[in-house]
Structure formats: C-alpha cells, structure tokens
Scaffold this active site. Structure first.
Site, short mmCIF file in Angstrom:
data_model
loop_
_atom_site.label_atom_id
_atom_site.label_comp_id
_atom_site.label_asym_id
_atom_site.label_seq_id
_atom_site.Cartn_x
_atom_site.Cartn_y
_atom_site.Cartn_z
N GLU A 259 1.25 -1.11 -0.07
CA GLU A 259 -0.05 -0.54 0.12
C GLU A 259 0.82 1.34 -0.11
O GLU A 259 1.35 1.48 1.33
CB GLU A 259 -1.25 0.19 1.03
CG GLU A 259 -1.54 -1.15 1.13
CD GLU A 259 -2.53 -0.84 0.31
OE1 GLU A 259 -2.94 -0.19 -0.44
OE2 GLU A 259 -3.51 -2.06 0.27
N CYS A 293 -2.59 8.27 2.55
CA CYS A 293 -3.00 8.09 1.38
C CYS A 293 -3.70 8.47 0.96
O CYS A 293 -3.51 8.79 -0.50
CB CYS A 293 -1.71 6.62 0.89
SG CYS A 293 -2.74 5.51 2.26
P1 NAP Z 1 7.98 5.50 5.55
O1 NAP Z 1 9.95 5.54 5.31
O2 NAP Z 1 7.72 4.18 3.44
O3 NAP Z 1 8.16 4.30 6.33
C1 NAP Z 1 7.01 3.66 6.46
C2 NAP Z 1 7.57 1.87 7.20
O4 NAP Z 1 8.64 1.19 6.62
C3 NAP Z 1 7.82 2.58 8.67
O5 NAP Z 1 7.79 1.32 9.48
C4 NAP Z 1 9.78 2.69 8.06
O6 NAP Z 1 10.57 2.14 9.32
C5 NAP Z 1 9.97 1.34 7.35
N1 NAP Z 1 10.78 1.48 6.55
C6 NAP Z 1 11.52 2.82 6.44
N2 NAP Z 1 13.07 2.74 5.82
C7 NAP Z 1 12.75 1.31 5.42
C8 NAP Z 1 13.22 0.21 4.57
N3 NAP Z 1 14.62 0.54 4.33
N4 NAP Z 1 12.88 -0.92 4.61
C9 NAP Z 1 12.48 -1.55 5.42
N5 NAP Z 1 11.64 -0.90 6.17
C10 NAP Z 1 11.83 0.38 5.80
O7 NAP Z 1 7.46 6.29 4.59
P2 NAP Z 1 7.94 8.13 5.93
O8 NAP Z 1 9.65 8.34 5.31
O9 NAP Z 1 7.04 7.52 6.75
O10 NAP Z 1 6.87 8.89 5.49
C11 NAP Z 1 7.82 9.11 3.83
C12 NAP Z 1 6.31 9.06 3.47
O11 NAP Z 1 5.45 7.77 2.76
C13 NAP Z 1 5.11 10.17 3.26
O12 NAP Z 1 5.55 11.84 3.87
C14 NAP Z 1 4.12 10.31 2.46
O13 NAP Z 1 4.14 10.44 1.28
C15 NAP Z 1 4.37 8.01 2.71
N6 NAP Z 1 3.89 7.59 3.09
C16 NAP Z 1 2.80 6.88 2.65
C17 NAP Z 1 2.37 6.11 4.09
C18 NAP Z 1 0.57 5.20 3.65
O14 NAP Z 1 -0.72 4.95 3.77
N7 NAP Z 1 0.71 4.96 1.96
C19 NAP Z 1 1.81 6.28 4.50
C20 NAP Z 1 3.16 6.82 5.54
C21 NAP Z 1 4.00 7.51 4.39
P3 NAP Z 1 10.83 4.11 10.43
O15 NAP Z 1 10.15 3.93 11.17
O16 NAP Z 1 11.80 2.53 11.23
O17 NAP Z 1 11.63 4.12 9.20
#
Ligand code: NAP
Ligand code: MG
Length: 486
Positions: A259, A293
């Site tokens: 997602e 999202c």
């Molecule tokens: P993100 O980096 O994709 O984080 C989501 C999850 O993935 C967190 O549990 C995060 O852990 C983990 N994660 C991060 N890097 C990873 C890696 N290399 N391998 C495995 N898991 C990893 O998202 P974000 O930085 O929080 O947000 C950035 C942008 O993502 C937002 O501005 C938005 O555009 C998008 N987003 C979308 C949704 C959605 O519902 N589709 C939700 C959140 C964010 P850590 O917290 O430990 O980094």
C-alpha cells in the site's frame, strides 16, 4: 505531567517494544518516541538488532505449523475477543495514538473504531476460507482445490494510522493461519506495542505474533527477507521504500502486498452540489491532517463552480483550530516531523512561484511542535510540484477545468492510482466517469473510501494487492490442488 505523558502512562501494559515468543525483551540500546505537538520525549523503546530480529523469525517459524493447525473458529474467536477488548479500551488507545502521532482525539477515536472493525471482519472471514471440487473437462479426473496459510509474514506499518494499519494486516494474517512479525514505524511504536499485549491477553498463543522495534528498519527487513523463511511481506508506506522491498522479495520469491503513495484527484463537476462538495473536501483533505495515502491531493473544479467552491472551502479551512491533539477543541494537529513540515513549505513556495494564489494559510507555525496552517491555494498549475507529488499535509491546491474529459485526463496523469473522488449530481455520468478513472478506489459524492468490508488498494505505482473485504485474506493464502484419478 503533560497530557501526552499521562496518556502514555495510563496506557497500561506498555512494554519494551521487542516481543519474542510471548516475552517482552529489553535491549542494550533504546530509542525515543516524541510528541510531535511539543517535541517532548514520551517513552523509550527497544532498539532491536538484526540478530534479535532473526530470533523473532525463529519464533514465528516455530509457531507456524501449530497456528495453521488451530481450527479456524478458534482463530476467529481470538480475533473477536481482541475486537471486544479494543472497544473496551477505546479511550486509552485513542489517547495513546493522539499522543505519539498528533491527530485530534476525535480522529484517534475514529481510528480505534476503524481499526477494530478489521478484527471483527477477519474473525468472521476466518471460517470462510473456501475450497472447490471440480470435474476435469476430459472427465478423467477430479480436481480438489484448497487454501492454506502462506507461512511466516513480515508486516511493516507506517506512522499515520498506527493502529488501523496494524490491525488491517494482523487481522488478515492471523485469520488466514499465518504467523507474523510486525515492525511498526519508529515514530509511533507505542500503539502497536499496546495492541500486541492486548492480543496476548485475548489468548493468542506465544510466538504467533512478534513485535520488533528498531532504528535499523532497512537492515532488519533486508536480513529477514534474505533469510528465506519469510513467505510474505505486507508493507504500507512510501513508494520508494516499497520499490526497494519488492526488489528484495525477488531473492527468495516472497509475495509482496504493497500500500504505497497516492495522488488523489478530487473532481467537482459543474452540476455538483457545491456545499456538499466542500463538506467532502474538508474530510478528504483534512482527515489525519492530510497525512493519509487516500488524501485529496489535487482539487479539479469545473470553472462554472470554482469561485463558489474555492471561497467556501478557504473560509472553512481558515477557521479550523490548530493545536495539541489531546486538547478538546483541536481540529488539526501537528504534522509528523520537521522534514514533513519543510516539504510542505517548499510545495507552497513552488506553487506560488508558478502563479498560484494563497487563499488561506500557507505557512509553518512557529514551534514548539511541527504545525502547519490549513492552506488553500487556487490557480495551481499542473506543472507545480504539489500537483505531481504526494503532499501528505494540510494543503489543498485547486485547479480549474472546463470539461469532464479534460478533468479525467488530468486526474489520470500520474503514476499513482490509489483513490479518486468525484462530486456530481448526475448518476449515469458519474458512474461512467468512475470507470474511466485509473484508481483502485473511487468515492462518488463521498469523501471516505476506507471500510473494513471493502477491498482497499491501488493500481499503477500505488501498490499491489488488497486489504480488507473478502479479497484481503487471499494475499495470505496459497492454493493447493489435488489431482484425483477418479
Ligand atoms: P516510510 O519511510 O516508507 O516508512 C514506512 C515504514 O517503513 C516504517 O515502518 C519505516 O520504518 C519502514 N521503513 C523505512 N525504510 C525502510 C527500509 N529501507 N526497509 C524496510 N522498512 C523501512 O515512510 P515515511 O518516511 O514515514 O513517510 C514518507 C512518505 O511516505 C510520506 O510523506 C508519504 O508520502 C508516504 N507515506 C505513505 C503512507 C501510506 O499510507 N501509504 C504512510 C506513511 C507515509 P522507520 O519508521 O523505522 O523508518
Ligand atoms: Mg522514511
């Protein structure tokens, strides 16, 4: 004690963060969880190493056969007890979500209700895993088709809906008979920790669900996917991380459910009820401070109604009360962190440089806390960054169109395909238009598409697979067919 620390303290049963085989373990180092409305440190949680992640995998792998063999009715009963317990602890969970994530308490309560629905839904779906019996077309054999759990899963959740994104994955996995490791977002692990304890209290056998909190998310998931025993990953978060995880799945042919991001169009046609469209716009934009999202990202409004729409919308947005999520009059909380807030400022500057006009808001609010004004811009050019990128904050950009074909073309001009919204009073025209929108979910005169009974998910680069509905459990099941010489 501040309201936020109090919320964390009253959330009884808050354990270390690393749950392996029914035991909450402590680690040498820990990391802090911060209240985004104040910057205050709320709690420390375990910072698990890769080795501890592998121990969590050993545990869910050992528990897998036993859990798959538990009668589906019994699996469902555990989920149902968890549903009841979550409803009974609604206020504690809501306060905890609000404290660590920032959303207003009313929205946190709505998240508890929404998140709990996945437990009820999957408690019901657990007993409906269908099989089939067919006669081969040549008449020479019989085909017996059954479904079985795919095996140990890795579930990675984001910070924006810390409870609902966890229950949506965990409910489906457990109902299907899979064991799982859940890795919550580093910014909001507390809700997941409390929820995992709730599941143990509801009778979930040890080792069926482990929790790993860590500052090394990439290292940990890389090692788990390289190990070979994880059979499925379900991820909600950014498209960039999703892309990386899909590539890592190639190594051991792990099934991905993703997602990812969205760039939802919100189309208001000439014949729409404008007041109703503005009501919808407030929800589709401002639910979760725009950090969803499915959030409306591009308002495409017919030139016949754009003045009325923009004026009403800006008025409503301009009167929202911004504050700490746990203050009773707050309608808009902080955004998640400084980086997110800086991106929002940059998106506004970019649009204004390209000719957009600020109708209300437009600026970061001085700290403490990472607040941003509810913002409406009109005349947003399609070349601007906020038209092409996911905003993920309380900013609405409005762009005019003159005929619906043009609106559909603009709406589809994105690599994303998660949610779209259409306001129109012409049923035939809006149904036909919905069919032309390249999005996994479409709201017709409706600003919320999330529903535990519906298949939530996107097309194009917004993701793979569906969560919720009758479809959601299939991602956690494999088919087996037995050929019978009969
Ligand atoms: P993100 O980096 O994709 O984080 C989501 C999850 O993935 C967190 O549990 C995060 O852990 C983990 N994660 C991060 N890097 C990873 C890696 N290399 N391998 C495995 N898991 C990893 O998202 P974000 O930085 O929080 O947000 C950035 C942008 O993502 C937002 O501005 C938005 O555009 C998008 N987003 C979308 C949704 C959605 O519902 N589709 C939700 C959140 C964010 P850590 O917290 O430990 O980094
Ligand atoms: Mg990140």
């Amino acid at each position: 004690m501040t309201v936020a620390t109090e919320a964390v303290h009253t959330a009884a049963g808050l354990a270390s963060g690393l749950l392996v085989d029914g035991e909450w373990l402590t680690t040498e180092s820990t990391f802090g969880v911060v209240d985004p409305a104040t910057g205050e440190m709320l709690a420390q949680v375990a910072d698990a190493s890769v080795e501890q992640g592998i121990a969590a995998l050993d545990s869910i792998n050992n528990a897998a056969a036993g859990w798959a063999g538990v009668p589906s009715r019994d699996r469902g009963e555990i989920l149902r007890r968890a549903f009841d317990a979550l409803k009974a602890q609604r206020e504690d969970f809501a306060r905890l979500i609000s404290a660590e994530m920032g959303k207003p308490l009313a929205e946190a309560r709505a998240e508890v209700d929404y998140g709990a629905e996945f437990l009820r839904w999957y408690s019901e779906e657990a007993v409906r895993l269908e099989g089939d019996y067919r006669v081969s077309p040549d008449g020479g054999s019989r085909l017996l088709i059954s479904r079985r759990p795919i095996g140990p899963c890795l579930l990675i959740t984001p910070w924006n809906f810390p409870l609902a994104m966890a229950t949506r994955k965990i409910g489906a996995a457990l109902a299907a008979g899979c064991t799982a490791i859940v890795k919550p977002a580093g910014q909001t692990p507390l809700t997941t920790i409390k929820f995992a304890q709730l599941l143990l209290d509801a009778g979930l056998p040890k080792g069926v669900l482990n929790v790993v909190t860590t500052t090394g998310s990439g290292r940990l998931s890389g090692a788990l996917l390289a190990d070979g025993r994880i059979r499925k990953i379900s991820f909600t978060g950014s498209t960039g991380v999703g892309r990386l995880l899909i590539s890592q799945c190639g190594q051991n042919i792990v099934r991905p459910s993703m997602e990812l991001g969205g760039n939802a169009p919100f189309i208001v046609d000439a014949d729409a009820d404008v007041a109703r469209a503005v009501d919808g716009a407030m929800v589709a934009k401002m639910r979760n401070m725009g950090e969803a999202c499915t959030a409306a990202n591009r308002f495409l409004v017919h030139s016949a109604v754009i003045d009325e729409f923009s004026t009403l919308f800006a008025e409503r947005m301009g009167t929202l009360t911004v504050g700490h999520g746990l203050d009773s009059d707050t309608q808009v909380g902080p955004v998640i962190d400084d980086a997110a807030r800086n991106t929002l400022s940059a998106l506004v500057e970019d649009a204004v440089e390209r000719g957009a006009e600020i109708r209300t808001g437009g600026h970061a609010i001085d700290g403490p806390g990472t607040f941003f004004e509810p913002t409406v811009l009109t005349g947003v050019p399609v070349e601007s960054r906020m038209f092409g990128e996911e905003i993920f904050g309380p900013i609405a950009g409005v762009t005019a169109f003159d005929d619906l074909d043009e609106a559909v073309r603009l709406a589809n001009s994105t690599e994303y395909g998660l949610a779209a919204y259409l306001y129109s009073n012409n049923v035939e025209r809006s149904l036909r238009t919905a069919e032309r929108l390249d999005f996994g979910m479409v709201g017709l005169n409706r600003a919320i598409v999330s529903n535990a009974a519906a298949p939530f998910g996107g097309i194009k680069q917004s993701g793979l697979g569906r969560e919720g509905g009758r479809e959601g459990i299939n991602d956690y099941l494999d088919l087996q067919y037995v050929a019978i010489d009969a």
